[in-house]
Scaffold this motif. Structure first.
Motif, PDB file in Angstrom:
ATOM      1  N   PHE A 193       0.838  -1.203   0.000  1.00 25.61           N
ATOM      2  CA  PHE A 193       0.000   0.000   0.000  1.00 25.61           C
ATOM      3  C   PHE A 193       0.869   1.248   0.000  1.00 25.61           C
ATOM      4  O   PHE A 193       1.904   1.305   0.676  1.00 25.61           O
ATOM      5  CB  PHE A 193      -0.910   0.008   1.230  1.00 25.61           C
ATOM      6  N   TYR A 194       0.436   2.257  -0.752  1.00 25.30           N
ATOM      7  CA  TYR A 194       1.146   3.539  -0.788  1.00 25.30           C
ATOM      8  C   TYR A 194       0.128   4.671  -0.838  1.00 25.30           C
ATOM      9  O   TYR A 194      -0.889   4.579  -1.545  1.00 25.30           O
ATOM     10  CB  TYR A 194       2.038   3.643  -2.023  1.00 25.30           C
ATOM     11  N   ALA A 195       0.412   5.732  -0.096  1.00 23.25           N
ATOM     12  CA  ALA A 195      -0.381   6.961  -0.187  1.00 23.25           C
ATOM     13  C   ALA A 195       0.546   8.140   0.030  1.00 23.25           C
ATOM     14  O   ALA A 195       1.359   8.138   0.967  1.00 23.25           O
ATOM     15  CB  ALA A 195      -1.504   6.967   0.843  1.00 23.25           C
ATOM     16  N   GLY A 196       0.469   9.144  -0.834  1.00 20.38           N
ATOM     17  CA  GLY A 196       1.345  10.298  -0.706  1.00 20.38           C
ATOM     18  C   GLY A 196       0.670  11.576  -1.173  1.00 20.38           C
ATOM     19  O   GLY A 196      -0.314  11.548  -1.927  1.00 20.38           O
ATOM     20  N   ALA A 197       1.202  12.696  -0.716  1.00 18.07           N
ATOM     21  CA  ALA A 197       0.728  14.015  -1.139  1.00 18.07           C
ATOM     22  C   ALA A 197       1.947  14.894  -1.402  1.00 18.07           C
ATOM     23  O   ALA A 197       2.951  14.799  -0.687  1.00 18.07           O
ATOM     24  CB  ALA A 197      -0.162  14.643  -0.071  1.00 18.07           C
ATOM     25  N   ILE A 199       4.648  17.937  -1.590  1.00 14.05           N
ATOM     26  CA  ILE A 199       5.113  19.067  -0.785  1.00 14.05           C
ATOM     27  C   ILE A 199       5.634  20.113  -1.760  1.00 14.05           C
ATOM     28  O   ILE A 199       6.552  19.854  -2.540  1.00 14.05           O
ATOM     29  CB  ILE A 199       6.208  18.631   0.202  1.00 14.05           C
ATOM     30  N   LEU A 200       5.030  21.296  -1.717  1.00  9.73           N
ATOM     31  CA  LEU A 200       5.254  22.322  -2.728  1.00  9.73           C
ATOM     32  C   LEU A 200       5.998  23.532  -2.174  1.00  9.73           C
ATOM     33  O   LEU A 200       5.781  23.927  -1.022  1.00  9.73           O
ATOM     34  CB  LEU A 200       3.921  22.796  -3.303  1.00  9.73           C
ATOM     35  N   ASP A 201       6.838  24.131  -3.028  1.00  6.62           N
ATOM     36  CA  ASP A 201       7.469  25.382  -2.636  1.00  6.62           C
ATOM     37  C   ASP A 201       6.527  26.537  -2.958  1.00  6.62           C
ATOM     38  O   ASP A 201       5.388  26.342  -3.413  1.00  6.62           O
ATOM     39  CB  ASP A 201       8.838  25.531  -3.301  1.00  6.62           C
ATOM     40  N   ARG A 202       6.988  27.764  -2.742  1.00  7.95           N
ATOM     41  CA  ARG A 202       6.122  28.927  -2.900  1.00  7.95           C
ATOM     42  C   ARG A 202       5.658  29.121  -4.338  1.00  7.95           C
ATOM     43  O   ARG A 202       4.637  29.769  -4.587  1.00  7.95           O
ATOM     44  CB  ARG A 202       6.813  30.184  -2.394  1.00  7.95           C
ATOM     45  N   GLU A 203       6.395  28.582  -5.323  1.00  5.28           N
ATOM     46  CA  GLU A 203       6.040  28.742  -6.723  1.00  5.28           C
ATOM     47  C   GLU A 203       5.200  27.573  -7.247  1.00  5.28           C
ATOM     48  O   GLU A 203       4.804  27.567  -8.407  1.00  5.28           O
ATOM     49  CB  GLU A 203       7.302  28.907  -7.568  1.00  5.28           C
ATOM     50  N   GLY A 204       4.958  26.593  -6.384  1.00 10.19           N
ATOM     51  CA  GLY A 204       4.133  25.465  -6.792  1.00 10.19           C
ATOM     52  C   GLY A 204       4.891  24.265  -7.302  1.00 10.19           C
ATOM     53  O   GLY A 204       4.283  23.298  -7.759  1.00 10.19           O
ATOM     54  N   PHE A 205       6.216  24.297  -7.242  1.00 13.35           N
ATOM     55  CA  PHE A 205       6.992  23.136  -7.653  1.00 13.35           C
ATOM     56  C   PHE A 205       6.987  22.081  -6.550  1.00 13.35           C
ATOM     57  O   PHE A 205       7.124  22.415  -5.368  1.00 13.35           O
ATOM     58  CB  PHE A 205       8.439  23.523  -7.971  1.00 13.35           C
ATOM     59  N   ALA A 206       6.858  20.837  -6.937  1.00  7.74           N
ATOM     60  CA  ALA A 206       6.861  19.735  -5.969  1.00  7.74           C
ATOM     61  C   ALA A 206       8.297  19.387  -5.599  1.00  7.74           C
ATOM     62  O   ALA A 206       9.029  18.799  -6.386  1.00  7.74           O
ATOM     63  CB  ALA A 206       6.157  18.512  -6.554  1.00  7.74           C
ATOM     64  N   MET A 207       8.683  19.753  -4.373  1.00  5.40           N
ATOM     65  CA  MET A 207      10.013  19.400  -3.877  1.00  5.40           C
ATOM     66  C   MET A 207      10.100  17.900  -3.606  1.00  5.40           C
ATOM     67  O   MET A 207      11.151  17.284  -3.701  1.00  5.40           O
ATOM     68  CB  MET A 207      10.319  20.161  -2.586  1.00  5.40           C
ATOM     69  N   GLY A 208       8.970  17.337  -3.251  1.00  7.26           N
ATOM     70  CA  GLY A 208       8.908  15.918  -2.916  1.00  7.26           C
ATOM     71  C   GLY A 208       7.524  15.588  -2.408  1.00  7.26           C
ATOM     72  O   GLY A 208       6.540  16.223  -2.810  1.00  7.26           O
ATOM     73  N   THR A 209       7.457  14.615  -1.514  1.00  6.61           N
ATOM     74  CA  THR A 209       6.160  14.177  -1.005  1.00  6.61           C
ATOM     75  C   THR A 209       6.260  13.813   0.472  1.00  6.61           C
ATOM     76  O   THR A 209       7.348  13.534   0.995  1.00  6.61           O
ATOM     77  CB  THR A 209       5.659  12.926  -1.753  1.00  6.61           C
ATOM     78  N   LEU A 210       5.119  13.781   1.110  1.00  6.87           N
ATOM     79  CA  LEU A 210       4.956  13.121   2.396  1.00  6.87           C
ATOM     80  C   LEU A 210       4.120  11.888   2.117  1.00  6.87           C
ATOM     81  O   LEU A 210       3.033  12.000   1.533  1.00  6.87           O
ATOM     82  CB  LEU A 210       4.251  14.027   3.403  1.00  6.87           C
ATOM     83  N   CYS A 211       4.625  10.714   2.486  1.00 10.77           N
ATOM     84  CA  CYS A 211       3.918   9.492   2.118  1.00 10.77           C
ATOM     85  C   CYS A 211       3.963   8.458   3.228  1.00 10.77           C
ATOM     86  O   CYS A 211       4.803   8.519   4.126  1.00 10.77           O
ATOM     87  CB  CYS A 211       4.490   8.892   0.834  1.00 10.77           C
ATOM     88  N   VAL A 212       3.023   7.518   3.157  1.00 10.16           N
ATOM     89  CA  VAL A 212       3.006   6.363   4.059  1.00 10.16           C
ATOM     90  C   VAL A 212       2.952   5.095   3.220  1.00 10.16           C
ATOM     91  O   VAL A 212       2.411   5.094   2.109  1.00 10.16           O
ATOM     92  CB  VAL A 212       1.806   6.410   5.032  1.00 10.16           C
ATOM     93  N   ILE A 213       3.529   4.024   3.763  1.00 12.83           N
ATOM     94  CA  ILE A 213       3.608   2.742   3.064  1.00 12.83           C
ATOM     95  C   ILE A 213       3.256   1.632   4.047  1.00 12.83           C
ATOM     96  O   ILE A 213       3.585   1.704   5.229  1.00 12.83           O
ATOM     97  CB  ILE A 213       5.026   2.520   2.494  1.00 12.83           C
ATOM     98  N   ASP A 214       2.586   0.608   3.539  1.00 11.70           N
ATOM     99  CA  ASP A 214       2.233  -0.538   4.372  1.00 11.70           C
ATOM    100  C   ASP A 214       2.561  -1.821   3.612  1.00 11.70           C
ATOM    101  O   ASP A 214       2.671  -1.820   2.378  1.00 11.70           O
ATOM    102  CB  ASP A 214       0.741  -0.508   4.726  1.00 11.70           C
ATOM    103  N   ASN A 215       2.726  -2.909   4.354  1.00  9.40           N
ATOM    104  CA  ASN A 215       3.019  -4.209   3.745  1.00  9.40           C
ATOM    105  C   ASN A 215       1.770  -5.030   3.490  1.00  9.40           C
ATOM    106  O   ASN A 215       1.861  -6.202   3.124  1.00  9.40           O
ATOM    107  CB  ASN A 215       3.987  -5.001   4.633  1.00  9.40           C
ATOM    108  N   ARG A 216       0.632  -4.415   3.668  1.00 11.93           N
ATOM    109  CA  ARG A 216      -0.642  -5.087   3.386  1.00 11.93           C
ATOM    110  C   ARG A 216      -1.522  -4.170   2.544  1.00 11.93           C
ATOM    111  O   ARG A 216      -1.463  -2.948   2.682  1.00 11.93           O
ATOM    112  CB  ARG A 216      -1.368  -5.438   4.687  1.00 11.93           C
ATOM    113  N   PRO A 217      -2.330  -4.741   1.657  1.00 12.47           N
ATOM    114  CA  PRO A 217      -3.259  -3.902   0.887  1.00 12.47           C
ATOM    115  C   PRO A 217      -4.273  -3.244   1.830  1.00 12.47           C
ATOM    116  O   PRO A 217      -4.709  -3.853   2.816  1.00 12.47           O
ATOM    117  CB  PRO A 217      -3.956  -4.907  -0.039  1.00 12.47           C
ATOM    118  N   ARG A 218      -4.639  -2.016   1.521  1.00 16.87           N
ATOM    119  CA  ARG A 218      -5.620  -1.297   2.328  1.00 16.87           C
ATOM    120  C   ARG A 218      -6.143  -0.109   1.551  1.00 16.87           C
ATOM    121  O   ARG A 218      -5.705   0.142   0.424  1.00 16.87           O
ATOM    122  CB  ARG A 218      -5.018  -0.850   3.661  1.00 16.87           C
TER     123      ARG A 218
END
Length: 255
Positions: A193-197, A199-218
């Motif tokens: 399982f993966y879920a992420g959103a 993380i943007l700088d002031r101009e709207g560029f995605a520097m990266g993400t904050l995400c969570v991961i699991d070893n089971r489907p959900r």
């Protein structure tokens, strides 16, 4: 303007508006993420406008030429030794913005470690990451539940997250043709399982993400989706604050 009772929230009311537990709201408020004060009786209060600002995240002007390019018909694919992954047409601009951020390969910071801890706790996930995407690497500014400091860029589920606004999640990575052969899915890690959103700088560029991961489907419910989105917005705010501080330091050196 005089503030009314409707403009001021208790911690419980703030938690309900954010869609998180009261304990999580307490951590956000007491940690200084949201300005607050104590009543004569010792109870914390916050402004509704500050909580609503967290939910909305950083304001991005969609008309800015530098604003984040969202995936779609313009999306292209890039390949490296580890496989193929999608990128946006303005990837070079995003990478330049990431370089300007000064975040890459820096030591852990409490502000970001707090966010990954909160994400893992509130979403009941064994792994939580703040991932930054370079041309060849997925580097973790903050990580919880994972020993790896970085992975090849092609391993990053976050490649898809930074192409959109809002939360991107996959119920079962092994059942999705985009990810089934990924070494983190097919190999010993066995991510499901993966879920992420983004993380943007002031101009709207995605520097990266904050995400969570699991070893089971959900799946993610509405409250969990809002929680992850709100925490990623906090990460965006931290990135923007660092950009402002860096500009101030540079201005002082010039003077």
């Amino acid at each position: 303007m005089v503030k009314t009772d409707r403009d001021i929230l208790t911690t419980t009311e703030a938690a309900k508006l954010l869609g998180v537990s009261v304990r999580t709201a307490q951590l956000l408020i007491e940690g200084g993420t949201v300005r607050s004060w104590k009543t004569p009786g010792g109870h914390r209060r916050v402004y509704r406008a500050d909580i609503e600002a967290l939910i909305e995240g950083p304001a991005i002007d969609p008309n800015l030429p530098s604003a984040n390019v969202i995936g779609g018909s313009d999306e292209v694919t890039y390949s490296d030794a580890g496989g193929a992954f999608p990128i946006a047409p303005n990837e070079s601009q995003r990478l330049a913005a990431l370089d300007r951020s000064g975040l890459l390969d820096t030591p852990p910071e409490e502000a970001f470690d707090r966010l990954t801890w909160l994400a893992a706790q509130t979403l009941d996930a064994p792994i939580s990451l703040m991932a930054m995407l370079t041309p060849t690497r997925q580097w973790f500014k903050s990580r919880l539940g994972l020993d790896l400091v970085e992975t090849p860029r092609s391993w990053a589920f976050c490649n898809h997250t930074i192409l959109q606004q809002g939360v991107f999640w996959v119920e079962d990575l092994s059942a999705d043709p985009r990810f089934a052969a990924n070494p983190a899915v097919a190999g010993d890690e066995g991510f499901r399982f993966y879920a992420g959103a983004p993380i943007l700088d002031r101009e709207g560029f995605a520097m990266g993400t904050l995400c969570v991961i699991d070893n089971r489907p959900r799946t993610l419910n509405e409250r969990e989706t809002r929680t992850l989105s709100a925490l990623a917005a906090l990460g965006s705010t931290e990135v923007r604050l660092r950009g402002t501080e860096r500009q101030l330091r540079e201005a002082l050196r010039r003077d």
